[in-house]
Design a protein around this motif. Structure first.
Motif, PDB file in Angstrom:
ATOM      1  N   GLU A 277       0.715  -1.418   0.037  1.00  0.00           N
ATOM      2  CA  GLU A 277       0.054   0.110  -0.177  1.00  0.00           C
ATOM      3  C   GLU A 277       0.706   1.326  -0.194  1.00  0.00           C
ATOM      4  O   GLU A 277       0.618   2.338  -0.662  1.00  0.00           O
ATOM      5  N   LYS A 278       1.876   1.197   0.518  1.00  0.00           N
ATOM      6  CA  LYS A 278       2.996   2.393   0.825  1.00  0.00           C
ATOM      7  C   LYS A 278       3.555   2.448  -0.572  1.00  0.00           C
ATOM      8  O   LYS A 278       3.688   3.745  -0.864  1.00  0.00           O
ATOM      9  N   VAL A 279       4.036   1.525  -1.047  1.00  0.00           N
ATOM     10  CA  VAL A 279       4.598   1.495  -2.420  1.00  0.00           C
ATOM     11  C   VAL A 279       3.911   2.081  -3.352  1.00  0.00           C
ATOM     12  O   VAL A 279       4.400   3.076  -4.066  1.00  0.00           O
ATOM     13  N   LEU A 280       2.380   1.525  -3.641  1.00  0.00           N
ATOM     14  CA  LEU A 280       1.702   2.159  -4.574  1.00  0.00           C
ATOM     15  C   LEU A 280       1.284   3.547  -4.280  1.00  0.00           C
ATOM     16  O   LEU A 280       1.053   4.237  -5.257  1.00  0.00           O
ATOM     17  N   ALA A 281       1.015   3.764  -3.183  1.00  0.00           N
ATOM     18  CA  ALA A 281       0.852   5.220  -2.673  1.00  0.00           C
ATOM     19  C   ALA A 281       1.680   6.447  -3.300  1.00  0.00           C
ATOM     20  O   ALA A 281       1.493   7.154  -3.778  1.00  0.00           O
ATOM     21  N   PHE A 282       3.049   5.798  -3.041  1.00  0.00           N
ATOM     22  CA  PHE A 282       3.983   6.682  -3.518  1.00  0.00           C
ATOM     23  C   PHE A 282       4.211   6.636  -4.970  1.00  0.00           C
ATOM     24  O   PHE A 282       4.310   7.757  -5.629  1.00  0.00           O
ATOM     25  N   ALA A 283       4.027   5.573  -5.674  1.00  0.00           N
ATOM     26  CA  ALA A 283       4.040   5.497  -6.976  1.00  0.00           C
ATOM     27  C   ALA A 283       2.908   6.133  -7.634  1.00  0.00           C
ATOM     28  O   ALA A 283       3.122   7.065  -8.748  1.00  0.00           O
ATOM     29  N   ARG A 284       1.850   6.232  -7.155  1.00  0.00           N
ATOM     30  CA  ARG A 284       0.648   7.159  -7.717  1.00  0.00           C
ATOM     31  C   ARG A 284       0.889   8.561  -7.584  1.00  0.00           C
ATOM     32  O   ARG A 284       0.651   9.245  -8.613  1.00  0.00           O
ATOM     33  N   ALA A 285       1.703   8.860  -6.534  1.00  0.00           N
ATOM     34  CA  ALA A 285       1.899  10.345  -6.360  1.00  0.00           C
ATOM     35  C   ALA A 285       2.905  10.694  -7.488  1.00  0.00           C
ATOM     36  O   ALA A 285       3.080  12.151  -7.768  1.00  0.00           O
ATOM     37  N   GLN A 286       3.643   9.734  -8.155  1.00  0.00           N
ATOM     38  CA  GLN A 286       4.740  10.195  -9.110  1.00  0.00           C
ATOM     39  C   GLN A 286       4.006  10.235 -10.483  1.00  0.00           C
ATOM     40  O   GLN A 286       4.788  10.563 -11.546  1.00  0.00           O
ATOM     41  N   ILE A 287       2.752   9.918 -10.748  1.00  0.00           N
ATOM     42  CA  ILE A 287       2.233   9.712 -11.960  1.00  0.00           C
ATOM     43  C   ILE A 287       2.167  11.352 -12.519  1.00  0.00           C
ATOM     44  O   ILE A 287       1.793  12.237 -11.973  1.00  0.00           O
ATOM     45  N   GLY A 288       2.540  11.451 -13.873  1.00  0.00           N
ATOM     46  CA  GLY A 288       2.713  12.521 -14.491  1.00  0.00           C
ATOM     47  C   GLY A 288       3.900  13.206 -14.521  1.00  0.00           C
ATOM     48  O   GLY A 288       4.190  14.034 -15.394  1.00  0.00           O
ATOM     49  N   SER A 304      13.752   2.073 -13.231  1.00  0.00           N
ATOM     50  CA  SER A 304      14.431   1.237 -11.923  1.00  0.00           C
ATOM     51  C   SER A 304      14.233   2.520 -10.975  1.00  0.00           C
ATOM     52  O   SER A 304      14.545   2.050  -9.756  1.00  0.00           O
ATOM     53  N   GLY A 305      14.730   3.663 -11.168  1.00  0.00           N
ATOM     54  CA  GLY A 305      14.654   4.713 -10.086  1.00  0.00           C
ATOM     55  C   GLY A 305      13.296   4.939  -9.463  1.00  0.00           C
ATOM     56  O   GLY A 305      13.430   5.100  -8.305  1.00  0.00           O
ATOM     57  N   LEU A 306      12.522   4.695 -10.128  1.00  0.00           N
ATOM     58  CA  LEU A 306      10.932   4.804  -9.664  1.00  0.00           C
ATOM     59  C   LEU A 306      10.631   3.581  -8.798  1.00  0.00           C
ATOM     60  O   LEU A 306      10.295   3.737  -7.625  1.00  0.00           O
ATOM     61  N   THR A 307      11.205   2.324  -9.175  1.00  0.00           N
ATOM     62  CA  THR A 307      10.715   1.211  -8.245  1.00  0.00           C
ATOM     63  C   THR A 307      11.616   1.422  -7.072  1.00  0.00           C
ATOM     64  O   THR A 307      11.177   0.927  -5.953  1.00  0.00           O
ATOM     65  N   GLN A 308      12.822   1.861  -7.100  1.00  0.00           N
ATOM     66  CA  GLN A 308      13.637   1.993  -5.996  1.00  0.00           C
ATOM     67  C   GLN A 308      13.140   2.915  -5.051  1.00  0.00           C
ATOM     68  O   GLN A 308      13.177   2.541  -3.540  1.00  0.00           O
ATOM     69  N   ALA A 309      12.671   4.028  -5.588  1.00  0.00           N
ATOM     70  CA  ALA A 309      12.167   5.100  -4.480  1.00  0.00           C
ATOM     71  C   ALA A 309      10.758   4.598  -4.000  1.00  0.00           C
ATOM     72  O   ALA A 309      10.576   4.917  -2.725  1.00  0.00           O
ATOM     73  N   ALA A 313      10.063   3.805   0.179  1.00  0.00           N
ATOM     74  CA  ALA A 313       8.802   4.460   0.935  1.00  0.00           C
ATOM     75  C   ALA A 313       8.456   3.574   1.947  1.00  0.00           C
ATOM     76  O   ALA A 313       7.607   4.145   2.831  1.00  0.00           O
ATOM     77  N   ALA A 314       8.409   2.218   1.494  1.00  0.00           N
ATOM     78  CA  ALA A 314       7.931   1.168   2.420  1.00  0.00           C
ATOM     79  C   ALA A 314       9.039   0.742   3.307  1.00  0.00           C
ATOM     80  O   ALA A 314       8.858  -0.383   4.026  1.00  0.00           O
ATOM     81  N   GLY A 315      10.247   1.173   3.215  1.00  0.00           N
ATOM     82  CA  GLY A 315      11.336   0.768   4.217  1.00  0.00           C
ATOM     83  C   GLY A 315      12.110  -0.411   3.602  1.00  0.00           C
ATOM     84  O   GLY A 315      12.807  -0.928   4.368  1.00  0.00           O
ATOM     85  N   VAL A 316      11.983  -0.778   2.350  1.00  0.00           N
ATOM     86  CA  VAL A 316      12.879  -1.787   1.802  1.00  0.00           C
ATOM     87  C   VAL A 316      13.935  -1.044   0.790  1.00  0.00           C
ATOM     88  O   VAL A 316      13.540  -0.264  -0.090  1.00  0.00           O
ATOM     89  N   SER A 317      15.133  -1.367   0.855  1.00  0.00           N
ATOM     90  CA  SER A 317      16.170  -0.888   0.272  1.00  0.00           C
ATOM     91  C   SER A 317      16.390  -1.719  -0.882  1.00  0.00           C
ATOM     92  O   SER A 317      16.712  -2.873  -0.925  1.00  0.00           O
ATOM     93  N   LEU A 318      16.433  -1.371  -2.178  1.00  0.00           N
ATOM     94  CA  LEU A 318      16.441  -2.034  -3.551  1.00  0.00           C
ATOM     95  C   LEU A 318      17.763  -1.448  -4.407  1.00  0.00           C
ATOM     96  O   LEU A 318      17.949  -0.216  -4.208  1.00  0.00           O
ATOM     97  N   PRO A 319      18.479  -2.394  -4.759  1.00  0.00           N
ATOM     98  CA  PRO A 319      19.590  -2.094  -5.667  1.00  0.00           C
ATOM     99  C   PRO A 319      19.157  -1.068  -6.810  1.00  0.00           C
ATOM    100  O   PRO A 319      17.881  -0.847  -7.042  1.00  0.00           O
ATOM    101  N   ARG A 320      20.075  -0.333  -7.474  1.00  0.00           N
ATOM    102  CA  ARG A 320      19.590   0.613  -8.578  1.00  0.00           C
ATOM    103  C   ARG A 320      19.098  -0.018  -9.892  1.00  0.00           C
ATOM    104  O   ARG A 320      18.399   0.691 -10.327  1.00  0.00           O
ATOM    105  N   THR A 321      19.790  -1.250 -10.234  1.00  0.00           N
ATOM    106  CA  THR A 321      19.456  -1.415 -11.613  1.00  0.00           C
ATOM    107  C   THR A 321      18.433  -2.492 -11.807  1.00  0.00           C
ATOM    108  O   THR A 321      18.335  -3.290 -10.807  1.00  0.00           O
ATOM    109  N   THR A 322      17.794  -2.500 -13.010  1.00  0.00           N
ATOM    110  CA  THR A 322      16.976  -3.829 -12.956  1.00  0.00           C
ATOM    111  C   THR A 322      17.538  -5.182 -12.890  1.00  0.00           C
ATOM    112  O   THR A 322      16.863  -6.150 -12.541  1.00  0.00           O
TER     113      THR A 322
END
Length: 388
Positions: A277-288, A304-309, A313-322
């Motif tokens: 829910e936190k991930v998608l809330a952040f992603a929706r806020a970036q639309i546009g 991959s910058g979007l998925t990482q960010a 927001a949900a407290g999970v650290s992802l690496p930079r590249t796909t």
């Protein structure tokens, strides 16, 4: 004499040879040109709109691949820069310790000088390599235990300082290589995007209209597949819910229930749903917001910058590249996708989006486009992962 001359037959003038030669050359030239025209390769037909669309899509995909190379090189360069800075700092600290020890040795030498014993002990203390004198028994006999410890420390610090300098030098070489790779990847991205823009700029208004129609058809087909997946997932969810409800229903004949075991794993599912829910809330806020290759927000993103960010927001650290993100978490089948899962595309895993449910995702598509919702079937799916 003049009268006789007037009755002579006039001499006939003949065509000169040069005139005949010119005519022949002209005919030969015409013949040659005609032959060349007849045998010349026909002009290459202009590409169809379908071919242009395929070429442009392929160029954008290649640009996406180069973007991931750029991201990897940039991350490596930043990491290497931090290591270089740390090593240089450590080398400087060891050099300072070495200098302090050298000054202490100098104090001992000065004391010996005052006592009239400058040689050879003073030479030992002031030498660049006191260890070379260390094993001389006659000198060791004149040294206190404190002086011997200072000499031992000096030797150790010399070795440590030399080691750190070597490590820093090697790390700097690696950093230089990473920066060169970074520049190359950046150039490759720019070249692919420039080629795609050139192709599109050459289209007429009618061709652009036709291309837009092809895009609409492609999107419609992708949406149809997304709707089908949504129906399948809804049916599977209903079946699971019905089965769970049946297992929780008490057995009327025995008066006992068997539903307690169905709660196994529900806490884990609930925890993931909360993160999603936190991930998608952040992603929706970036639309546009615009896609910009190499960008990690907050005003623009690449895929991959979007998925990482979003997962940050949900407290999970992802690496930079796909290529690294696809290795994180648990692999899941397309039919089993849940909101928050990452969906990867193309055989070279050069694109990624965040699954939002109903066969749709939120992603940063490509240069010239903004972050948006789109069917996961718009591009060929490579696979999916659940990051947490």
């Amino acid at each position: 004499m003049p009268a006789l001359a007037s009755h002579r037959k006039p001499r006939t003038r003949l065509r000169t040879t040069p005139a005949v030669g010119l005519t022949t050359a002209a005919l030969a030239s015409v013949t040659l040109l005609s032959t060349q025209s007849a045998t010349a390769a026909p002009a290459k037909p202009a590409p169809t709109i379908e071919e242009v669309q395929k070429k442009v899509d392929d160029l954008f995909r290649q640009a996406g691949t180069e973007t991931q190379k750029y991201n990897a090189a940039k991350a490596a360069s930043a990491k290497q820069r931090a290591e270089v800075d740390a090593l240089l700092q450590a080398a400087a600290e060891r050099a300072e310790k070495l200098n302090e020890t050298r000054r202490e040795l100098g104090h001992y030498a000065a004391a010996q000088y005052r006592d009239g014993a400058i040689a050879p002990t003073a030479t030992f203390f002031l030498a660049d390599d006191p260890q070379s004198y260390f094993d001389q028994d006659q000198l060791m006999a004149r040294m206190t235990s404190r002086q011997q410890k200072v000499v031992a420390d000096f030797r150790t610090q010399q070795n440590e300082a030399a080691t750190k300098r070597a490590e820093a030098t090697k790390s700097l070489e690696t950093l230089t290589a990473s920066q060169a790779e970074l520049r190359t990847s950046k150039q490759q991205v720019q070249e692919k995007l420039s080629e795609a823009r050139t192709l599109l700029s050459k289209l007429t208004a009618e061709e652009k209209k036709r291309l837009a129609e092809l895009e609409r058809k492609k999107e419609a087909e992708a949406k149809r597949k997304a709707d089908e997946l949504a129906r399948q997932q809804a049916a599977a969810a209903k079946e699971k819910a019905d089965r769970a409800a049946k297992e929780k229903t008490p057995d009327q004949s025995s008066g006992t229930g068997t539903g307690s075991s169905t709660d196994t794993g529900s806490g884990s599912d609930s925890g993931y749903a909360s993160q999603a829910e936190k991930v998608l809330a952040f992603a929706r806020a970036q639309i546009g917001k615009p896609y910009v290759w190499g960008a990690t927000g907050p005003s623009s993103y690449d895929c991959s910058g979007l998925t990482q960010a979003a997962w940050k927001a949900a407290g999970v650290s992802l690496p930079r590249t796909t290529w690294d993100q696809v290795e994180v978490g648990t692999r899941v089948a397309t039919a089993d996708l849940q909101p928050g899962d990452l969906v990867f595309f193309y055989d070279d895993i050069s694109h990624v989006g965040i699954y939002k449910g109903d066969g749709m995702m939120i992603h940063a598509p490509k240069p010239g486009a903004n972050v948006r919702e789109e069917s996961i079937y718009y591009m060929p799916i490579y696979g999916s992962v659940r990051p947490a």
